[in-house]
Write a protein that holds these residues in place. Structure first.
Motif, short mmCIF file in Angstrom:
data_model
loop_
_atom_site.label_atom_id
_atom_site.label_comp_id
_atom_site.label_asym_id
_atom_site.label_seq_id
_atom_site.Cartn_x
_atom_site.Cartn_y
_atom_site.Cartn_z
N HIS A 78 -55.65 108.96 29.90
CA HIS A 78 -55.73 109.99 30.94
C HIS A 78 -56.82 111.01 30.66
O HIS A 78 -57.22 111.22 29.51
CB HIS A 78 -54.38 110.70 31.07
CG HIS A 78 -53.88 111.31 29.79
ND1 HIS A 78 -54.08 112.63 29.50
CD2 HIS A 78 -53.23 110.78 28.73
CE1 HIS A 78 -53.54 112.89 28.31
NE2 HIS A 78 -53.02 111.79 27.81
N ASP A 89 -56.57 113.90 23.07
CA ASP A 89 -55.36 113.38 23.72
C ASP A 89 -55.73 112.86 25.10
O ASP A 89 -56.01 113.66 26.00
CB ASP A 89 -54.31 114.50 23.79
CG ASP A 89 -53.07 114.11 24.59
OD1 ASP A 89 -53.00 112.97 25.08
OD2 ASP A 89 -52.18 114.97 24.71
N GLY A 90 -55.74 111.54 25.27
CA GLY A 90 -56.12 110.93 26.53
C GLY A 90 -57.59 110.53 26.57
O GLY A 90 -57.92 109.35 26.62
N GLU A 123 -51.61 112.45 33.94
CA GLU A 123 -50.56 111.87 33.12
C GLU A 123 -49.59 112.96 32.69
O GLU A 123 -48.39 112.79 32.69
CB GLU A 123 -51.17 111.18 31.89
CG GLU A 123 -50.17 110.40 31.03
CD GLU A 123 -49.67 111.17 29.81
OE1 GLU A 123 -48.87 110.63 29.05
OE2 GLU A 123 -50.07 112.32 29.61
N GLU A 124 -50.16 114.12 32.36
CA GLU A 124 -49.36 115.19 31.75
C GLU A 124 -48.43 115.88 32.75
O GLU A 124 -47.42 116.45 32.37
CB GLU A 124 -50.28 116.23 31.11
CG GLU A 124 -51.26 115.67 30.06
CD GLU A 124 -50.58 115.44 28.71
OE1 GLU A 124 -49.35 115.56 28.62
OE2 GLU A 124 -51.31 115.13 27.74
N HIS A 188 -54.88 105.70 21.70
CA HIS A 188 -54.47 107.10 21.86
C HIS A 188 -54.31 107.70 20.48
O HIS A 188 -53.95 107.00 19.54
CB HIS A 188 -53.13 107.14 22.62
CG HIS A 188 -52.84 108.47 23.26
ND1 HIS A 188 -52.41 109.56 22.53
CD2 HIS A 188 -52.91 108.88 24.55
CE1 HIS A 188 -52.23 110.59 23.37
NE2 HIS A 188 -52.53 110.20 24.59
N GLN A 191 -50.59 111.77 17.66
CA GLN A 191 -49.84 112.99 18.01
C GLN A 191 -48.65 113.19 17.08
O GLN A 191 -47.67 113.84 17.45
CB GLN A 191 -49.34 112.97 19.46
CG GLN A 191 -50.44 112.81 20.48
CD GLN A 191 -49.92 112.81 21.90
OE1 GLN A 191 -49.50 111.78 22.42
NE2 GLN A 191 -49.95 113.95 22.55
N HIS A 355 -46.49 107.90 27.58
CA HIS A 355 -47.86 107.46 27.84
C HIS A 355 -47.91 106.66 29.14
O HIS A 355 -46.88 106.21 29.64
CB HIS A 355 -48.38 106.60 26.69
CG HIS A 355 -48.52 107.35 25.40
ND1 HIS A 355 -49.49 108.30 25.20
CD2 HIS A 355 -47.79 107.32 24.27
CE1 HIS A 355 -49.36 108.81 23.99
NE2 HIS A 355 -48.33 108.24 23.40
ZN LIG Z 1 -51.90 111.66 26.05
#
Ligand SMILES: [Zn+2]
Length: 412
Positions: A78, A89-90, A123-124, A188, A191, A355
Protein backbone atom coordinates in the motif's frame (compact mmCIF):
# COMPACT_ATOMS: atom_id res chain seq x y z
CA UNK A 1 20.12 -4.91 -12.27
CA UNK A 2 18.55 -4.56 -8.86
CA UNK A 3 19.56 -1.31 -7.24
CA UNK A 4 18.94 -1.18 -3.48
CA UNK A 5 20.03 2.47 -3.31
CA UNK A 6 17.29 3.36 -5.76
CA UNK A 7 14.77 1.46 -3.61
CA UNK A 8 15.69 3.51 -0.54
CA UNK A 9 15.84 6.78 -2.51
CA UNK A 10 12.35 6.14 -3.83
CA UNK A 11 11.05 5.48 -0.31
CA UNK A 12 12.57 8.85 0.62
CA UNK A 13 11.00 10.51 -2.43
CA UNK A 14 7.53 9.23 -1.52
CA UNK A 15 8.00 10.30 2.10
CA UNK A 16 8.32 13.91 0.90
CA UNK A 17 4.64 13.84 -0.11
CA UNK A 18 3.08 14.36 3.28
CA UNK A 19 0.40 16.56 4.80
CA UNK A 20 2.39 16.61 8.04
CA UNK A 21 5.32 19.02 7.76
CA UNK A 22 8.54 17.35 8.85
CA UNK A 23 6.82 13.95 9.21
CA UNK A 24 4.81 11.55 7.08
CA UNK A 25 1.03 11.38 6.87
CA UNK A 26 -0.51 10.51 3.53
CA UNK A 27 -4.12 9.40 3.48
CA UNK A 28 -6.42 8.01 0.81
CA UNK A 29 -7.35 10.37 -2.07
CA UNK A 30 -5.41 13.33 -0.68
CA UNK A 31 -3.38 15.79 -2.78
CA UNK A 32 -0.25 14.12 -1.34
CA UNK A 33 -1.48 10.71 -2.46
CA UNK A 34 -1.96 12.06 -5.97
CA UNK A 35 1.61 13.32 -6.09
CA UNK A 36 2.93 10.01 -4.73
CA UNK A 37 0.83 8.07 -7.27
CA UNK A 38 2.25 10.12 -10.13
CA UNK A 39 5.76 9.23 -9.04
CA UNK A 40 4.88 5.54 -8.73
CA UNK A 41 3.13 5.41 -12.13
CA UNK A 42 6.20 7.02 -13.68
CA UNK A 43 8.50 4.42 -12.10
CA UNK A 44 6.21 1.63 -13.31
CA UNK A 45 6.36 2.93 -16.90
CA UNK A 46 10.12 3.34 -16.67
CA UNK A 47 10.26 -0.34 -15.63
CA UNK A 48 8.46 -1.38 -18.82
CA UNK A 49 4.94 -1.66 -17.41
CA UNK A 50 1.67 -0.29 -18.68
CA UNK A 51 0.43 1.72 -15.70
CA UNK A 52 -2.72 3.59 -14.70
CA UNK A 53 -4.60 4.88 -11.73
CA UNK A 54 -7.61 2.58 -11.33
CA UNK A 55 -11.13 3.54 -10.22
CA UNK A 56 -10.38 3.20 -6.49
CA UNK A 57 -7.10 5.12 -6.77
CA UNK A 58 -4.65 2.21 -6.85
CA UNK A 59 -1.50 2.47 -8.97
CA UNK A 60 -1.85 -0.56 -11.22
CA UNK A 61 1.06 -1.66 -13.42
CA UNK A 62 1.30 -4.64 -15.73
CA UNK A 63 4.38 -6.18 -17.29
CA UNK A 64 3.23 -8.46 -20.06
CA UNK A 65 4.03 -12.16 -20.24
CA UNK A 66 5.82 -13.77 -23.17
CA UNK A 67 2.26 -14.51 -24.38
CA UNK A 68 0.20 -11.33 -24.04
CA UNK A 69 -2.95 -11.69 -21.94
CA UNK A 70 -1.61 -14.56 -19.79
CA UNK A 71 -2.60 -14.76 -16.10
CA UNK A 72 -0.41 -12.79 -13.72
CA UNK A 73 1.53 -13.07 -10.52
CA UNK A 74 0.44 -10.04 -8.52
CA UNK A 75 2.89 -8.16 -6.33
CA UNK A 76 2.01 -5.21 -4.22
CA UNK A 77 1.50 -3.33 -1.01
CA UNK A 78 0.00 0.00 0.00
CA UNK A 79 0.91 3.65 -0.58
CA UNK A 80 -1.20 5.24 2.17
CA UNK A 81 0.16 5.72 5.67
CA UNK A 82 -0.99 6.04 9.24
CA UNK A 83 -0.57 9.44 10.93
CA UNK A 84 3.07 10.33 11.64
CA UNK A 85 4.18 7.17 9.89
CA UNK A 86 7.44 5.56 8.84
CA UNK A 87 8.52 5.57 5.20
CA UNK A 88 8.78 1.81 4.57
CA UNK A 89 5.47 0.35 5.80
CA UNK A 90 3.74 -0.43 2.50
CA UNK A 91 5.94 1.63 0.20
CA UNK A 92 8.91 -0.75 0.43
CA UNK A 93 6.79 -3.58 -1.03
CA UNK A 94 5.57 -1.51 -3.97
CA UNK A 95 8.97 -0.06 -4.80
CA UNK A 96 10.79 -3.38 -4.48
CA UNK A 97 8.26 -5.02 -6.80
CA UNK A 98 8.83 -2.27 -9.38
CA UNK A 99 12.59 -2.76 -8.98
CA UNK A 100 12.24 -6.49 -9.75
CA UNK A 101 10.27 -5.75 -12.92
CA UNK A 102 12.82 -3.08 -13.83
CA UNK A 103 15.56 -5.73 -13.65
CA UNK A 104 13.61 -8.13 -15.89
CA UNK A 105 12.89 -5.33 -18.36
CA UNK A 106 16.55 -4.31 -18.46
CA UNK A 107 17.41 -7.87 -19.48
CA UNK A 108 14.51 -7.86 -21.98
CA UNK A 109 13.20 -10.90 -20.14
CA UNK A 110 9.56 -11.94 -20.29
CA UNK A 111 8.14 -14.67 -18.08
CA UNK A 112 5.42 -17.21 -18.92
CA UNK A 113 3.07 -15.13 -16.76
CA UNK A 114 2.43 -11.39 -16.54
CA UNK A 115 3.51 -9.46 -13.47
CA UNK A 116 1.07 -6.96 -12.05
CA UNK A 117 2.28 -4.51 -9.43
CA UNK A 118 -0.37 -2.85 -7.29
CA UNK A 119 0.26 0.17 -5.10
CA UNK A 120 -2.94 0.13 -3.09
CA UNK A 121 -4.44 3.56 -2.40
CA UNK A 122 -5.85 2.62 0.98
CA UNK A 123 -4.89 -0.16 3.33
CA UNK A 124 -4.60 1.59 6.67
CA UNK A 125 -8.14 3.01 6.64
CA UNK A 126 -7.11 6.29 8.28
CA UNK A 127 -9.40 8.61 6.33
CA UNK A 128 -12.69 6.71 6.33
CA UNK A 129 -12.14 4.30 9.21
CA UNK A 130 -12.44 1.20 7.06
CA UNK A 131 -9.39 -0.70 5.87
CA UNK A 132 -8.14 -2.50 2.75
CA UNK A 133 -10.21 -0.43 0.29
CA UNK A 134 -7.77 -0.82 -2.62
CA UNK A 135 -7.17 -4.54 -2.29
CA UNK A 136 -10.86 -5.27 -1.63
CA UNK A 137 -11.73 -3.62 -4.96
CA UNK A 138 -9.12 -5.68 -6.82
CA UNK A 139 -10.39 -8.84 -5.10
CA UNK A 140 -13.96 -8.03 -6.13
CA UNK A 141 -15.15 -7.81 -2.51
CA UNK A 142 -15.52 -4.03 -2.25
CA UNK A 143 -18.62 -3.24 -0.22
CA UNK A 144 -20.34 -0.33 -2.02
CA UNK A 145 -22.06 0.76 1.20
CA UNK A 146 -18.75 2.23 2.39
CA UNK A 147 -19.00 4.91 -0.33
CA UNK A 148 -21.32 6.87 1.96
CA UNK A 149 -18.82 6.88 4.86
CA UNK A 150 -17.55 10.36 5.67
CA UNK A 151 -14.12 11.57 6.67
CA UNK A 152 -13.52 13.92 9.62
CA UNK A 153 -14.51 16.95 7.49
CA UNK A 154 -17.79 15.38 6.40
CA UNK A 155 -16.68 14.50 2.84
CA UNK A 156 -18.12 11.17 1.69
CA UNK A 157 -15.89 8.58 0.06
CA UNK A 158 -18.02 8.83 -3.08
CA UNK A 159 -17.41 12.59 -3.30
CA UNK A 160 -13.72 12.18 -2.52
CA UNK A 161 -13.39 9.69 -5.38
CA UNK A 162 -15.21 12.00 -7.80
CA UNK A 163 -13.17 15.01 -6.72
CA UNK A 164 -10.07 12.92 -7.40
CA UNK A 165 -11.35 12.38 -10.96
CA UNK A 166 -12.38 8.77 -10.40
CA UNK A 167 -15.70 7.10 -11.15
CA UNK A 168 -17.06 5.02 -8.25
CA UNK A 169 -19.40 3.21 -10.67
CA UNK A 170 -16.32 1.61 -12.22
CA UNK A 171 -15.11 0.01 -8.96
CA UNK A 172 -17.01 -3.29 -9.40
CA UNK A 173 -15.15 -3.79 -12.71
CA UNK A 174 -11.78 -3.83 -10.95
CA UNK A 175 -12.44 -7.24 -9.41
CA UNK A 176 -10.19 -9.91 -10.90
CA UNK A 177 -11.59 -13.34 -11.58
CA UNK A 178 -10.16 -16.49 -10.04
CA UNK A 179 -7.60 -17.90 -12.46
CA UNK A 180 -6.47 -14.47 -13.68
CA UNK A 181 -4.14 -14.15 -10.70
CA UNK A 182 -1.86 -17.15 -10.11
CA UNK A 183 -0.65 -15.84 -6.76
CA UNK A 184 -0.31 -12.65 -4.74
CA UNK A 185 3.04 -12.02 -3.08
CA UNK A 186 3.84 -9.07 -0.83
CA UNK A 187 7.11 -7.90 0.63
CA UNK A 188 6.61 -5.83 3.80
CA UNK A 189 8.65 -4.74 6.78
CA UNK A 190 8.11 -7.06 9.74
CA UNK A 191 6.77 -4.34 12.09
CA UNK A 192 7.93 -6.53 14.96
CA UNK A 193 11.22 -7.46 16.67
CA UNK A 194 11.46 -11.22 15.95
CA UNK A 195 13.79 -11.18 12.92
CA UNK A 196 16.17 -8.66 14.48
CA UNK A 197 16.32 -10.70 17.69
CA UNK A 198 17.26 -13.78 15.69
CA UNK A 199 19.77 -12.02 13.44
CA UNK A 200 17.81 -12.74 10.26
CA UNK A 201 17.20 -10.24 7.42
CA UNK A 202 13.94 -11.82 6.22
CA UNK A 203 11.21 -14.24 7.24
CA UNK A 204 8.49 -16.14 5.42
CA UNK A 205 5.00 -15.39 6.70
CA UNK A 206 2.78 -18.37 7.56
CA UNK A 207 -0.49 -16.58 8.22
CA UNK A 208 -1.94 -13.17 8.93
CA UNK A 209 -3.39 -13.33 12.38
CA UNK A 210 -7.11 -13.06 12.87
CA UNK A 211 -8.43 -10.33 15.13
CA UNK A 212 -11.44 -9.55 17.30
CA UNK A 213 -12.31 -6.04 18.43
CA UNK A 214 -14.92 -5.21 21.03
CA UNK A 215 -16.17 -2.24 22.97
CA UNK A 216 -17.16 -2.79 26.60
CA UNK A 217 -19.17 -0.29 28.63
CA UNK A 218 -19.35 -0.57 32.42
CA UNK A 219 -22.06 1.33 34.22
CA UNK A 220 -21.73 1.98 37.93
CA UNK A 221 -22.79 5.06 39.82
CA UNK A 222 -21.18 8.48 39.84
CA UNK A 223 -20.94 10.10 43.24
CA UNK A 224 -19.09 12.60 45.38
CA UNK A 225 -15.46 11.61 45.91
CA UNK A 226 -15.59 13.03 49.42
CA UNK A 227 -18.88 11.83 50.84
CA UNK A 228 -19.56 8.30 49.51
CA UNK A 229 -17.89 5.67 51.75
CA UNK A 230 -15.72 3.13 49.93
CA UNK A 231 -17.98 0.19 50.77
CA UNK A 232 -21.00 1.87 49.14
CA UNK A 233 -19.32 2.78 45.88
CA UNK A 234 -19.97 1.33 42.44
CA UNK A 235 -16.83 2.67 40.76
CA UNK A 236 -16.87 1.80 37.05
CA UNK A 237 -13.21 2.73 36.55
CA UNK A 238 -11.95 0.53 39.38
CA UNK A 239 -13.92 -2.32 37.77
CA UNK A 240 -12.46 -1.48 34.36
CA UNK A 241 -8.96 -1.57 35.85
CA UNK A 242 -9.57 -5.16 36.95
CA UNK A 243 -10.88 -5.99 33.47
CA UNK A 244 -7.79 -4.51 31.79
CA UNK A 245 -5.55 -6.69 33.96
CA UNK A 246 -7.73 -9.73 33.19
CA UNK A 247 -7.28 -9.14 29.44
CA UNK A 248 -3.53 -8.91 29.97
CA UNK A 249 -3.43 -12.07 32.08
CA UNK A 250 -5.49 -14.06 29.55
CA UNK A 251 -3.32 -12.83 26.64
CA UNK A 252 -0.17 -13.84 28.51
CA UNK A 253 -1.57 -17.36 28.84
CA UNK A 254 -0.44 -18.33 25.34
CA UNK A 255 2.70 -17.17 23.51
CA UNK A 256 0.75 -16.97 20.23
CA UNK A 257 -1.93 -14.70 21.64
CA UNK A 258 -1.83 -10.91 22.06
CA UNK A 259 -4.48 -8.80 23.75
CA UNK A 260 -4.68 -5.03 24.16
CA UNK A 261 -6.92 -2.48 25.80
CA UNK A 262 -6.01 0.55 23.70
CA UNK A 263 -8.75 2.98 24.63
CA UNK A 264 -10.39 3.77 27.92
CA UNK A 265 -12.71 6.67 28.68
CA UNK A 266 -14.10 7.45 32.09
CA UNK A 267 -17.14 9.63 32.71
CA UNK A 268 -17.72 12.15 34.02
CA UNK A 269 -13.93 12.45 34.23
CA UNK A 270 -13.45 14.80 37.14
CA UNK A 271 -10.94 14.57 39.97
CA UNK A 272 -13.65 14.79 42.64
CA UNK A 273 -16.27 12.46 41.11
CA UNK A 274 -16.47 8.67 41.36
CA UNK A 275 -16.43 7.40 37.73
CA UNK A 276 -19.97 6.29 36.89
CA UNK A 277 -19.38 4.97 33.39
CA UNK A 278 -16.33 3.63 31.59
CA UNK A 279 -15.89 2.52 28.00
CA UNK A 280 -12.88 0.48 26.95
CA UNK A 281 -11.88 -1.47 23.86
CA UNK A 282 -10.40 -4.96 23.59
CA UNK A 283 -8.28 -6.16 20.66
CA UNK A 284 -7.23 -9.83 20.55
CA UNK A 285 -5.12 -11.36 17.77
CA UNK A 286 -3.86 -14.88 17.20
CA UNK A 287 -2.71 -17.19 14.43
CA UNK A 288 -5.45 -19.68 15.41
CA UNK A 289 -9.12 -18.71 15.39
CA UNK A 290 -10.15 -20.99 18.28
CA UNK A 291 -7.40 -19.53 20.49
CA UNK A 292 -8.62 -15.99 19.78
CA UNK A 293 -12.30 -16.85 20.21
CA UNK A 294 -11.62 -18.55 23.52
CA UNK A 295 -9.66 -15.51 24.74
CA UNK A 296 -12.60 -13.26 23.87
CA UNK A 297 -15.14 -15.40 25.68
CA UNK A 298 -12.90 -15.85 28.74
CA UNK A 299 -12.32 -12.08 28.94
CA UNK A 300 -16.02 -11.33 28.71
CA UNK A 301 -16.86 -13.96 31.32
CA UNK A 302 -14.21 -12.50 33.59
CA UNK A 303 -15.52 -8.95 33.03
CA UNK A 304 -19.00 -10.23 33.88
CA UNK A 305 -17.78 -11.69 37.20
CA UNK A 306 -15.86 -8.52 38.09
CA UNK A 307 -18.88 -6.36 37.31
CA UNK A 308 -21.28 -8.56 39.25
CA UNK A 309 -19.10 -8.55 42.35
CA UNK A 310 -18.99 -4.74 42.18
CA UNK A 311 -22.65 -4.18 41.36
CA UNK A 312 -21.88 -2.83 37.91
CA UNK A 313 -23.75 -3.36 34.63
CA UNK A 314 -21.84 -4.40 31.49
CA UNK A 315 -22.64 -3.91 27.86
CA UNK A 316 -20.53 -5.53 25.14
CA UNK A 317 -20.49 -4.44 21.53
CA UNK A 318 -18.52 -6.51 19.00
CA UNK A 319 -16.85 -4.07 16.57
CA UNK A 320 -15.06 -6.17 13.98
CA UNK A 321 -13.53 -9.61 13.68
CA UNK A 322 -11.77 -11.52 10.96
CA UNK A 323 -10.42 -15.06 10.92
CA UNK A 324 -6.84 -16.05 10.19
CA UNK A 325 -5.68 -15.65 6.58
CA UNK A 326 -3.37 -18.56 5.76
CA UNK A 327 -0.44 -18.15 3.40
CA UNK A 328 -0.28 -21.05 0.98
CA UNK A 329 2.21 -23.84 1.59
CA UNK A 330 3.21 -24.17 -2.09
CA UNK A 331 4.11 -20.47 -2.18
CA UNK A 332 5.92 -20.56 1.18
CA UNK A 333 8.03 -23.42 -0.17
CA UNK A 334 8.96 -21.42 -3.28
CA UNK A 335 9.75 -18.32 -1.22
CA UNK A 336 11.88 -20.41 1.13
CA UNK A 337 13.86 -21.78 -1.79
CA UNK A 338 14.59 -18.21 -2.85
CA UNK A 339 15.60 -17.33 0.74
CA UNK A 340 17.90 -20.35 1.02
CA UNK A 341 19.46 -19.61 -2.39
CA UNK A 342 20.57 -16.24 -0.94
CA UNK A 343 22.36 -18.11 1.83
CA UNK A 344 19.93 -16.78 4.42
CA UNK A 345 18.49 -18.90 7.23
CA UNK A 346 14.86 -19.83 6.63
CA UNK A 347 12.47 -18.67 9.33
CA UNK A 348 8.69 -18.90 9.27
CA UNK A 349 6.63 -16.51 11.36
CA UNK A 350 3.04 -15.30 11.58
CA UNK A 351 2.05 -11.69 10.92
CA UNK A 352 0.53 -9.90 13.88
CA UNK A 353 -0.53 -6.95 11.73
CA UNK A 354 -3.14 -6.91 8.98
CA UNK A 355 -2.13 -6.72 5.30
CA UNK A 356 -3.67 -6.49 1.81
CA UNK A 357 -3.31 -10.26 1.38
CA UNK A 358 -6.34 -10.66 3.67
CA UNK A 359 -8.48 -9.24 0.86
CA UNK A 360 -6.61 -10.84 -2.07
CA UNK A 361 -7.11 -14.27 -0.51
CA UNK A 362 -10.68 -14.07 -1.87
CA UNK A 363 -9.34 -14.61 -5.41
CA UNK A 364 -5.93 -16.25 -5.11
CA UNK A 365 -3.29 -17.89 -2.92
CA UNK A 366 -1.06 -15.49 -1.03
CA UNK A 367 2.52 -15.30 0.23
CA UNK A 368 4.42 -12.69 2.21
CA UNK A 369 8.08 -11.97 2.83
CA UNK A 370 8.96 -9.92 5.90
CA UNK A 371 12.05 -7.72 5.92
CA UNK A 372 13.69 -6.95 9.26
CA UNK A 373 13.16 -3.43 10.58
CA UNK A 374 15.16 -1.65 13.25
CA UNK A 375 14.00 -2.55 16.79
CA UNK A 376 10.72 -3.80 15.34
CA UNK A 377 9.46 -0.22 15.21
CA UNK A 378 6.73 0.79 12.75
CA UNK A 379 3.86 3.26 12.52
CA UNK A 380 6.46 5.69 13.77
CA UNK A 381 8.91 8.09 12.09
CA UNK A 382 11.76 6.04 13.62
CA UNK A 383 10.94 3.15 11.29
CA UNK A 384 14.21 2.05 9.59
CA UNK A 385 15.71 -0.70 7.47
CA UNK A 386 19.26 -1.22 6.22
CA UNK A 387 20.34 -0.96 2.61
CA UNK A 388 21.68 -4.51 2.87
CA UNK A 389 18.31 -5.88 4.01
CA UNK A 390 16.52 -3.96 1.24
CA UNK A 391 18.95 -5.59 -1.21
CA UNK A 392 18.42 -9.10 0.19
CA UNK A 393 14.63 -8.67 0.11
CA UNK A 394 14.75 -7.50 -3.52
CA UNK A 395 17.01 -10.38 -4.58
CA UNK A 396 14.70 -12.91 -2.94
CA UNK A 397 11.57 -11.43 -4.52
CA UNK A 398 13.30 -11.34 -7.92
CA UNK A 399 14.42 -14.96 -7.55
CA UNK A 400 10.94 -16.01 -6.42
CA UNK A 401 9.49 -14.42 -9.57
CA UNK A 402 12.09 -15.77 -11.96
CA UNK A 403 11.68 -19.34 -10.71
CA UNK A 404 7.96 -19.13 -9.96
CA UNK A 405 6.16 -22.30 -10.90
CA UNK A 406 2.35 -22.21 -10.87
CA UNK A 407 2.33 -25.95 -11.52
CA UNK A 408 3.92 -26.56 -8.15
CA UNK A 409 0.73 -25.99 -6.24
CA UNK A 410 0.79 -28.65 -3.54
CA UNK A 411 -2.38 -30.57 -2.96
CA UNK A 412 -3.80 -29.30 0.31
ZN1 LIG B 1 1.59 -1.94 5.91
Amino acid sequence: MLDPSRILERCDALARHSELPGGLTRVFLSPESRAASELVLGWMREAGMGARLDAIGNCAGRYEASEPGAPCVMLGSHLDTVRDAGRYDGMLGVITAIECVHALHAQKKRLPFAIEVLGFGDEEGVRFGTTLLGSRAVAGIFDASVLSLQDASGVSMEKALRDFGLDPQEIPRLGRKKGQVLAYAELHIEQGPVLEAEGLPVGVVTAINGFSRLRVTLKGEAGHAGTVPMRLRRDALAAAAECVLAVERIAKGDPELVGTVGRLEAKPGAINVIPGEVMFTIDFRAPRDELREEAVSRSLAEAGRIAERRGIKTQVEPLQSLGVTQCSEWLMVQLERAVAAEGVGVRRLPSGAGHDGMALKAITDIAMLFVRCKAGISHNPAEAITREDAAIGARILHRFLSSFDAGHRLSA
